[in-house]
Motif scaffolding. Structure first.
Motif, short mmCIF file in Angstrom:
data_model
loop_
_atom_site.label_atom_id
_atom_site.label_comp_id
_atom_site.label_asym_id
_atom_site.label_seq_id
_atom_site.Cartn_x
_atom_site.Cartn_y
_atom_site.Cartn_z
N ARG A 177 36.38 107.31 124.60
CA ARG A 177 37.72 107.01 124.10
C ARG A 177 38.58 106.36 125.18
O ARG A 177 39.35 105.44 124.91
CB ARG A 177 38.38 108.28 123.57
N GLU A 178 38.44 106.82 126.43
CA GLU A 178 39.18 106.21 127.54
C GLU A 178 38.74 104.77 127.73
O GLU A 178 39.55 103.87 127.95
CB GLU A 178 38.95 107.01 128.83
N ARG A 179 37.45 104.51 127.63
CA ARG A 179 36.93 103.15 127.82
C ARG A 179 37.42 102.20 126.75
O ARG A 179 37.67 101.03 127.01
CB ARG A 179 35.40 103.18 127.86
N THR A 180 37.59 102.68 125.51
CA THR A 180 38.07 101.80 124.44
C THR A 180 39.55 101.43 124.62
O THR A 180 39.99 100.43 124.06
CB THR A 180 37.91 102.45 123.04
N ARG A 181 40.29 102.22 125.39
CA ARG A 181 41.71 101.94 125.63
C ARG A 181 41.93 101.00 126.81
O ARG A 181 43.08 100.65 127.11
CB ARG A 181 42.47 103.24 125.84
N ARG A 182 40.88 100.58 127.49
CA ARG A 182 41.05 99.68 128.63
C ARG A 182 41.56 98.32 128.16
O ARG A 182 41.27 97.89 127.05
CB ARG A 182 39.72 99.52 129.37
N PRO A 183 42.32 97.62 129.01
CA PRO A 183 42.90 96.32 128.62
C PRO A 183 41.86 95.20 128.60
O PRO A 183 41.81 94.36 129.48
CB PRO A 183 43.99 96.08 129.67
N VAL A 184 41.02 95.21 127.57
CA VAL A 184 39.98 94.20 127.37
C VAL A 184 40.13 93.69 125.94
O VAL A 184 40.19 94.49 125.01
CB VAL A 184 38.57 94.80 127.59
N ARG A 185 40.21 92.36 125.77
CA ARG A 185 40.39 91.77 124.45
C ARG A 185 39.26 90.77 124.16
O ARG A 185 39.13 89.76 124.84
CB ARG A 185 41.73 91.04 124.36
N HIS A 186 38.48 91.06 123.15
CA HIS A 186 37.40 90.17 122.71
C HIS A 186 38.02 88.94 122.04
O HIS A 186 38.92 89.06 121.23
CB HIS A 186 36.50 90.93 121.73
N VAL A 187 37.52 87.75 122.37
CA VAL A 187 38.02 86.51 121.76
C VAL A 187 36.98 85.89 120.84
O VAL A 187 37.29 85.51 119.72
CB VAL A 187 38.47 85.48 122.83
N GLY A 188 35.73 85.79 121.29
CA GLY A 188 34.72 85.17 120.45
C GLY A 188 33.34 85.18 121.10
O GLY A 188 33.15 85.74 122.17
N VAL A 189 32.40 84.54 120.41
CA VAL A 189 31.01 84.50 120.87
C VAL A 189 30.48 83.08 120.71
O VAL A 189 30.59 82.48 119.63
CB VAL A 189 30.13 85.48 120.06
N PHE A 190 29.92 82.54 121.80
CA PHE A 190 29.20 81.27 121.73
C PHE A 190 27.79 81.59 121.27
O PHE A 190 27.11 82.43 121.86
CB PHE A 190 29.14 80.59 123.10
N ALA A 191 27.33 80.92 120.23
CA ALA A 191 26.00 81.19 119.69
C ALA A 191 24.91 80.81 120.69
O ALA A 191 23.86 81.42 120.72
CB ALA A 191 25.80 80.44 118.38
N GLY A 192 25.15 79.79 121.48
CA GLY A 192 24.16 79.36 122.47
C GLY A 192 23.04 78.53 121.88
O GLY A 192 21.99 78.37 122.48
N VAL A 193 23.25 77.98 120.70
CA VAL A 193 22.24 77.16 120.04
C VAL A 193 22.19 75.76 120.65
O VAL A 193 21.13 75.17 120.78
CB VAL A 193 22.52 77.08 118.52
N LEU A 194 23.36 75.23 121.04
CA LEU A 194 23.47 73.89 121.61
C LEU A 194 23.78 73.96 123.11
O LEU A 194 24.17 75.01 123.61
CB LEU A 194 24.57 73.11 120.90
N THR A 195 23.66 72.84 123.80
CA THR A 195 23.96 72.81 125.23
C THR A 195 25.47 72.80 125.49
O THR A 195 25.91 73.22 126.54
CB THR A 195 23.32 71.59 125.92
N GLU A 196 26.26 72.29 124.52
CA GLU A 196 27.71 72.31 124.62
C GLU A 196 28.28 72.81 123.31
O GLU A 196 27.95 72.29 122.25
CB GLU A 196 28.25 70.91 124.94
#
Length: 168
Positions: A97-116
């Motif tokens: 529960r303490e770890r979930t309250r840390r100031p970390v914000r997920h933005v997105g995920v690069f699929a990694g299928v292409l080089t760019e």
């Protein structure tokens, strides 16, 4: 009675900070987090939100996914990874529960299928940050390899846009 001039009151401490930075991933190992500062402020501030574009360049096709987001520079890369992995199973799981309250914000995920690749077709993504930063503490971007193997090339994550904050 005299009117108050513009810039006084609640919004007088509001600031827009432009950011443009990158993070070299090198041969990032699986499940490891790397981070880099995106702001360089010297005064305490409350980070409200950010409008950022996210891109990855030089990635070997098929090496993904790579998760990206924002975090406080007060956290180490290991603490960011712990926050991302935290999943409390009950109310008594104090550590998770303490770890979930840390100031970390997920933005997105690069699929990694292409080089760019870009997130959101290259359009800005508004992210709620809602973090208080002490004097000398910056906002960071992070990247986490979730591919199951080490990366093989020198891929680079690029971030550009604006961060909205109130000076404290």
């Amino acid at each position: 009675m005299a009117k108050k001039g513009k810039g006084r009151g609640r919004r007088s401490r509001f600031q827009v900070v432009r950011v443009n930075t990158n993070l070299a991933l090198l041969t990032l190992a699986d499940t490891i987090v790397l981070s880099a500062d995106i702001t360089a402020i010297t005064q305490s501030a409350y980070m409200i939100s950010a409008d950022l574009t996210w891109a990855v360049r030089g990635l070997t096709a098929g090496e993904g996914p790579i998760e990206v987001g924002l975090a406080s520079a007060d956290l180490t890369d290991v603490e960011i990874a712990e926050a991302l992995d935290a999943s409390p199973v009950n109310e008594s799981d104090i550590i998770a529960r303490e770890r979930t309250r840390r100031p970390v914000r997920h933005v997105g995920v690069f699929a990694g299928v292409l080089t760019e690749e870009t997130l959101n077709d290259g359009k800005k993504i508004r992210s709620k940050v809602k973090m208080a930063m002490g004097e000398g503490t910056d906002l960071e971007m992070y990247a986490r390899n979730e591919s199951g193997a080490n990366l093989t090339t020198g891929a680079v994550i690029e971030v550009a846009g604006k961060v909205y904050l109130n000076w404290r």
